[in-house]
Design a protein around this motif. Structure first.
Motif, mmCIF file in Angstrom:
data_model
loop_
_atom_site.group_PDB
_atom_site.id
_atom_site.type_symbol
_atom_site.label_atom_id
_atom_site.label_comp_id
_atom_site.label_asym_id
_atom_site.label_seq_id
_atom_site.Cartn_x
_atom_site.Cartn_y
_atom_site.Cartn_z
ATOM 1 N N HIS A 153 -5.390 -3.499 -4.352
ATOM 2 C CA HIS A 153 -6.415 -4.261 -3.547
ATOM 3 C C HIS A 153 -6.608 -5.513 -4.331
ATOM 4 O O HIS A 153 -7.229 -6.554 -3.719
ATOM 5 C CB HIS A 153 -7.760 -3.607 -3.336
ATOM 6 C CG HIS A 153 -7.269 -2.595 -2.083
ATOM 7 N ND1 HIS A 153 -6.858 -1.236 -2.450
ATOM 8 C CD2 HIS A 153 -7.329 -2.702 -0.698
ATOM 9 C CE1 HIS A 153 -6.740 -0.652 -1.390
ATOM 10 N NE2 HIS A 153 -6.940 -1.535 -0.365
ATOM 11 N N ARG B 35 -11.713 -5.330 5.972
ATOM 12 C CA ARG B 35 -11.997 -4.398 4.786
ATOM 13 C C ARG B 35 -13.343 -4.403 4.300
ATOM 14 O O ARG B 35 -13.872 -5.207 3.360
ATOM 15 C CB ARG B 35 -10.950 -4.483 3.787
ATOM 16 C CG ARG B 35 -9.469 -4.278 4.180
ATOM 17 C CD ARG B 35 -8.688 -4.614 2.963
ATOM 18 N NE ARG B 35 -7.468 -4.050 3.032
ATOM 19 C CZ ARG B 35 -6.270 -4.979 3.488
ATOM 20 N NH1 ARG B 35 -6.282 -6.168 3.584
ATOM 21 N NH2 ARG B 35 -5.073 -4.309 3.567
ATOM 22 N N ARG C 280 -13.654 -1.814 9.529
ATOM 23 C CA ARG C 280 -13.157 -0.446 8.851
ATOM 24 C C ARG C 280 -14.291 -0.084 7.924
ATOM 25 O O ARG C 280 -14.893 -0.894 7.148
ATOM 26 C CB ARG C 280 -11.909 -0.748 8.208
ATOM 27 C CG ARG C 280 -11.550 0.636 7.511
ATOM 28 C CD ARG C 280 -10.281 0.540 6.568
ATOM 29 N NE ARG C 280 -10.413 -0.007 5.465
ATOM 30 C CZ ARG C 280 -9.357 -0.518 4.816
ATOM 31 N NH1 ARG C 280 -8.047 -0.020 5.050
ATOM 32 N NH2 ARG C 280 -9.319 -1.001 3.506
ATOM 33 N N GLU D 196 -2.742 7.366 7.793
ATOM 34 C CA GLU D 196 -2.525 6.806 6.413
ATOM 35 C C GLU D 196 -1.608 7.965 5.559
ATOM 36 O O GLU D 196 -1.130 7.682 4.161
ATOM 37 C CB GLU D 196 -3.375 6.318 5.528
ATOM 38 C CG GLU D 196 -4.219 5.057 6.361
ATOM 39 C CD GLU D 196 -5.175 4.310 5.438
ATOM 40 O OE1 GLU D 196 -4.826 3.575 4.981
ATOM 41 O OE2 GLU D 196 -6.445 4.423 5.330
ATOM 42 N N GLY E 234 -2.027 2.660 8.734
ATOM 43 C CA GLY E 234 -2.170 1.880 7.357
ATOM 44 C C GLY E 234 -0.692 2.141 6.663
ATOM 45 O O GLY E 234 -0.622 3.104 5.916
ATOM 46 N N THR E 235 0.170 1.457 7.021
ATOM 47 C CA THR E 235 1.546 1.763 6.319
ATOM 48 C C THR E 235 1.433 1.427 4.881
ATOM 49 O O THR E 235 2.439 2.208 4.127
ATOM 50 C CB THR E 235 2.562 0.630 6.959
ATOM 51 O OG1 THR E 235 1.931 -0.564 7.008
ATOM 52 C CG2 THR E 235 2.959 1.239 8.278
ATOM 53 N N ASN E 236 0.507 0.567 4.402
ATOM 54 C CA ASN E 236 0.411 0.388 2.706
ATOM 55 C C ASN E 236 0.308 1.998 2.259
ATOM 56 O O ASN E 236 1.213 2.375 1.297
ATOM 57 C CB ASN E 236 -0.608 -0.355 2.324
ATOM 58 C CG ASN E 236 -0.557 -1.653 2.876
ATOM 59 O OD1 ASN E 236 0.495 -2.074 3.247
ATOM 60 N ND2 ASN E 236 -1.646 -2.348 2.800
ATOM 61 N N ASP E 237 -0.732 2.712 2.776
ATOM 62 C CA ASP E 237 -0.712 3.953 2.239
ATOM 63 C C ASP E 237 0.279 4.800 2.610
ATOM 64 O O ASP E 237 0.726 5.886 1.959
ATOM 65 C CB ASP E 237 -2.213 4.691 2.590
ATOM 66 C CG ASP E 237 -3.179 3.592 1.586
ATOM 67 O OD1 ASP E 237 -3.022 4.084 0.332
ATOM 68 O OD2 ASP E 237 -4.167 3.054 2.148
ATOM 69 N N ARG F 45 0.724 3.686 -4.729
ATOM 70 C CA ARG F 45 1.028 2.163 -4.498
ATOM 71 C C ARG F 45 0.553 1.481 -5.683
ATOM 72 O O ARG F 45 0.781 0.200 -5.400
ATOM 73 C CB ARG F 45 0.241 2.076 -3.324
ATOM 74 C CG ARG F 45 -1.378 1.671 -3.608
ATOM 75 C CD ARG F 45 -1.941 1.927 -1.822
ATOM 76 N NE ARG F 45 -2.279 0.192 -1.799
ATOM 77 C CZ ARG F 45 -3.032 0.083 -0.438
ATOM 78 N NH1 ARG F 45 -3.312 1.175 0.343
ATOM 79 N NH2 ARG F 45 -3.437 -1.140 -0.371
ATOM 80 N N CYS G 233 -1.526 -2.331 10.435
ATOM 81 C CA CYS G 233 -2.415 -3.568 9.657
ATOM 82 C C CYS G 233 -1.981 -3.221 8.245
ATOM 83 O O CYS G 233 -2.273 -4.132 7.456
ATOM 84 C CB CYS G 233 -3.969 -3.314 9.887
ATOM 85 S SG CYS G 233 -4.535 -1.539 9.385
ATOM 86 N N GLY G 234 -1.034 -2.736 7.816
ATOM 87 C CA GLY G 234 -0.312 -2.588 6.485
ATOM 88 C C GLY G 234 0.287 -4.091 6.412
ATOM 89 O O GLY G 234 0.619 -4.614 7.355
#
Ligand code: PEP
Ligand code: MG
Length: 760
Positions: free
Chosen positions: A379, A484, A520, A619, A640-643, A653, A690-691
């Motif tokens: 982050h 966020r 969020r 996620e 949430g593609t990052n997670d 990550r 939203c990733g």
């Protein structure tokens, strides 16, 4: 280049003969390469000939030798394979010939190289045994087409050169190890006083290292004995005045960025500095003959020792504040050169990429950030990109950076840090202070941009700080797909109250003037929060939103936030999005809380909109399979593609070594996203992503093909995301989808997407 009709075989042979002559007469690998590019440029009659090395460990191309571009650019022009036309050659491992490079969507301008006058571009890969060694590029001033035979000719030359390029790179590295002192000026990464790391946020910044939590560093260097009590007292008072001014400026900035009326966390530091007891302790040390620095260190030791005896986590946390204050004062006392303008700019150096630490120095003077740990999806990195601060992580050697006051040149795009750069090789910093810096995007326009053709996803933006909302609106974003909200915790260690939140959310909705905003709820993770004292005994532990079911204070926090969002809904369309929903119990708790919040607001006579949609973030893979089961109860899903990528692939990550492997274009993830979307659509529920993958041109294409309804991308990538989808149509996307679901490797997915990209 030679006109068609000449004997290519003949000219090529001659060239090779000359190449071997050159090798025989060169005495250093870089000399060999320079001679080679000079020879090719002469034979092919182009204005420019350059060789780029491929550095596989970093996935980057580096300019190794050139005729025509600036020689200072050697070793400094670098690009990832996704960047520029040269990157495209390497990515496709096949020639790229472009009549007018400036008009090509993959053109990337490298100011260091001075490429302005060169229009045409022909690049061919240097392949040895099927492995990429680099790229050979020729350019001419005027726009021109390259004939197929010209392309073939350069391909043939490249085939002969590939082994030489590989060997030259190897020789350079070996000789630097064997004769470090005699090694030539660095031309390739990893050599000389340049440290290599990972790019976390682009741009360059030059400044003095400000090392977070580095009080110990000062002990070695500062004088213990003073130059007389009057002089030392004067120094200390002046340092305090400067530090106080800095803290006030910093507070002001944080307030503007986050949207709160106070940079609360820093008020505690001002308080410490004004504390009479501390003042008396410092004075006693000065009277005893200590220097200002010696007095600070002795007093700090006394307070830290006392605080450590107090058992509660609340007091332990205060140690951080006290150390920070004393560190600021020591920094202000350091000898400085008044004539050195870079003295005013700081590079924040920290071991951990905590978002809190980004705010340790005055943002106006923050030139760049360097961290030891933390990947591109951390982050802190996401925030640095929001703020336009260059950032580099995962440096090959961290120790030389952790020296307060050392001059550092950070190249966030290349992922490098130069130690003690010589004045001549220093570029002007591209990050010229945040206060006056609007977010940049290729196009700015007021009013929402017309939607893409039917069958393509809508594009919204991700916002981390309130100050981004204005730019989002000005750039014509159709809405905010992700705010966020946990970034509100940046400036404070106390919980934002319901009233404070209502105020901020209203400001956000007001700025977006009728375009929908997805708020969020707090995604509480260890890397986002400093240890929070307000959660009682859990304070010292890292913190996770999923603990909400067992934690009454967290339940209350969630309830307050839902009420605040609902109350703000009278200003404009708002959606509630809940992060990391991993179980039906958690979803039930969310639904009950929302229902209770509505009831309580009604009972209190506080107005709110009746139709605020509620969405959940998918996620983790286990939640993906529950989409059908949950669809009835929610209005939309956000992936949430990052997670999701990290968890589905078993990676952390923030892990410095493995984070880059969390590629959301993994075929397994492609299928997962497909299934989530299909299940949601079967129940008539929209899906957004939203990733960070949504902002990647290939990622955007994949998501569009998979039928995702909305992409949400960082504000400064809105235009690029739109461009990535501009030429797409529903029929072509349907075919891409069929193909996508057949691929079995990430590489194959990428290749397919590259080939399927719409022509501009
Ligand atoms: C995600 O995980 O993809 C996401 C958008 O959320 P965050 O990056 O804030 O965890
Ligand atoms: Mg997430």
């Amino acid at each position: 280049m030679n006109e068609p009709g000449t004997s290519y075989e003949g000219s090529l042979l001659l060239t090779l003969e000359e190449i071997s002559q050159l090798v025989a007469h060169s005495h250093h690998s870089s000399e060999t390469l320079t001679n080679i590019v000079r020879l090719i440029q002469g034979r092919f009659h182009t204005a420019v000939c350059s060789v780029y090395f491929y550095v596989p460990e970093r996935g980057e191309l580096v300019l190794g030798a050139t005729v025509g571009l600036k020689s200072e650019a050697i070793g400094r022009v670098r690009m990832r394979l996704e960047e520029g036309l040269t990157g495209l050659v390497a990515q496709q491992m096949s020639p790229v010939a472009v009549a007018d490079a400036f008009a090509h969507p993959r053109f990337k301008y490298f100011p260091e190289a001075d490429e302005d006058p060169y229009h045409s571009f022909l690049g061919v890969p240097l392949l040895e045994g099927g492995t990429l060694q680099g790229v050979l590029v020729v350019q001419t001033r005027e726009p021109r087409q390259f004939s197929p035979s010209e392309v073939r000719m350069l391909v043939t030359v490249a085939a002969q050169l590939a082994a030489l390029v590989g060997d030259a790179l190897l020789l350079d590295q070996v000789s630097a190890v064997v004769h470090p002192a005699a090694a030539p000026a660095p031309t390739v990464p990893g050599i000389g006083n340049q440290l290599n790391g990972t790019s976390l946020s682009p741009g360059t910044g030059l400044g003095r290292a400000y090392v977070v939590d580095a009080v110990e560093e000062w002990r070695r260097d500062v004088p213990a004995k003073g130059r007389g009590v009057v002089e030392e007292r004067r120094r200390l008072i002046e340092a305090m005045q400067r530090a106080r001014a800095e803290i006030s400026r910093l507070s002001q900035h944080i307030s503007e960025l986050v949207g709160e009326d106070h940079g609360a966390i820093l008020q505690a530091q001002l308080m410490i500095m004004q504390d009479r007891t501390i003042e008396r302790d410092l004075d006693a040390c000065l009277e005893g003959g200590a220097s200002a620095e010696g007095a600070l260190l002795a007093t700090l030791d006394k307070y830290v020792a006392a605080l450590q005896k107090v058992a509660t986590p609340f007091f332990h946390e205060r140690i951080y504040d006290i150390k920070d204050v004393f560190h600021r004062l020591l920094w202000q006392l350091r000898p400085r050169q008044q004539t050195d303008p870079s003295d005013d700019r700081l590079v924040l150096v920290a071991r951990e990429a905590s978002v809190m630490e980004l705010f340790a120095v005055d943002l106006d003077r923050l030139a760049a950030v360097v961290v030891e740990h933390g990947g591109p999806q951390s982050h802190a990195a996401i925030l640095a990109r929001s703020l336009g601060i260059p950032m580099v992580g995962q440096l090959s050697d961290f120790a030389p950076l952790a020296q307060s006051g050392r001059l550092l040149l950070v190249d966030g795009s290349a992922g490098t840090v130069v130690l003690d750069p010589a004045p001549l090789c220093v570029m002007p910093p591209s990050n010229a202070g945040l206060a006056a810096k609007p977010l940049r995007d290729a196009e700015g326009s007021r009013g929402a941009i017309a939607p893409l053709p039917p069958g393509l996803p809508g594009i919204e933006v991700n916002i981390n700080l309130l100050y981004e909302a204005r730019s989002a609106f000005n750039l014509g974003a159709s809405g905010v797909g992700l705010y966020r909200s946990e970034f509100l915790f940046l400036a404070r260690r106390t919980l934002p109250t319901e009233e404070e939140q209502v105020e901020i959310y209203r400001k956000l909705l007001h700025t977006l003037a009728g375009r929908p905003v997805t708020i969020r709820t707090f995604d509480l993770r260890p890397d986002k929060l400093a240890a929070c004292s307000h959660f009682g005994s859990t304070a010292a532990r890292p913190f996770d939103w999923r603990l909400v079911l067992q934690s009454p204070p967290l339940q209350q926090l969630f309830q307050d936030q839902v009420r605040a969002i609902l109350r703000a809904s009278t200003v404009g369309p708002v959606r509630i999005l809940v992060p990391l929903v991993t179980s039906s119990e958690l979803l039930d708790f969310v639904l009950e809380t929302v229902a209770r919040a509505r009831d309580s607001l009604t009972a209190e006579g506080l107005p709110f909109a009746a139709d605020v949609p509620l969405g959940v973030m998918i996620e983790v893979a286990a939640a993906a399979s529950l989409v059908s089961a949950w669809a009835e109860q929610v209005s939309f899903f956000a992936i949430g593609t990052n997670d999701l990528a990290a968890s589905a692939l078993g990676l952390d990550r923030d892990d410095p070594l493995l984070a880059h492997q969390a590629d959301a274009l993994h075929p397994g993830l492609i299928r997962l996203i497909h299934d989530i979307t299909a299940d949601a659509h079967a129940a008539d529920r929209p899906v957004s992503v939203c990733g960070e993958i949504a902002a990647d041109p290939l990622g955007a294409l994949a998501l569009a093909a998979l039928g995702v309804d909305t992409l949400s991308v960082p504000v400064n990538q809105l235009t690029a995301a739109r461009q990535a989808l501009a030429g797409c149509n529903a029929t072509a996307l349907a075919e891409v989808k069929t193909q996508l679901l057949r691929q079995r490797s990430t590489k194959a997915v990428r290749t397919l997407l590259l080939q399927s990209r719409p022509c501009p």
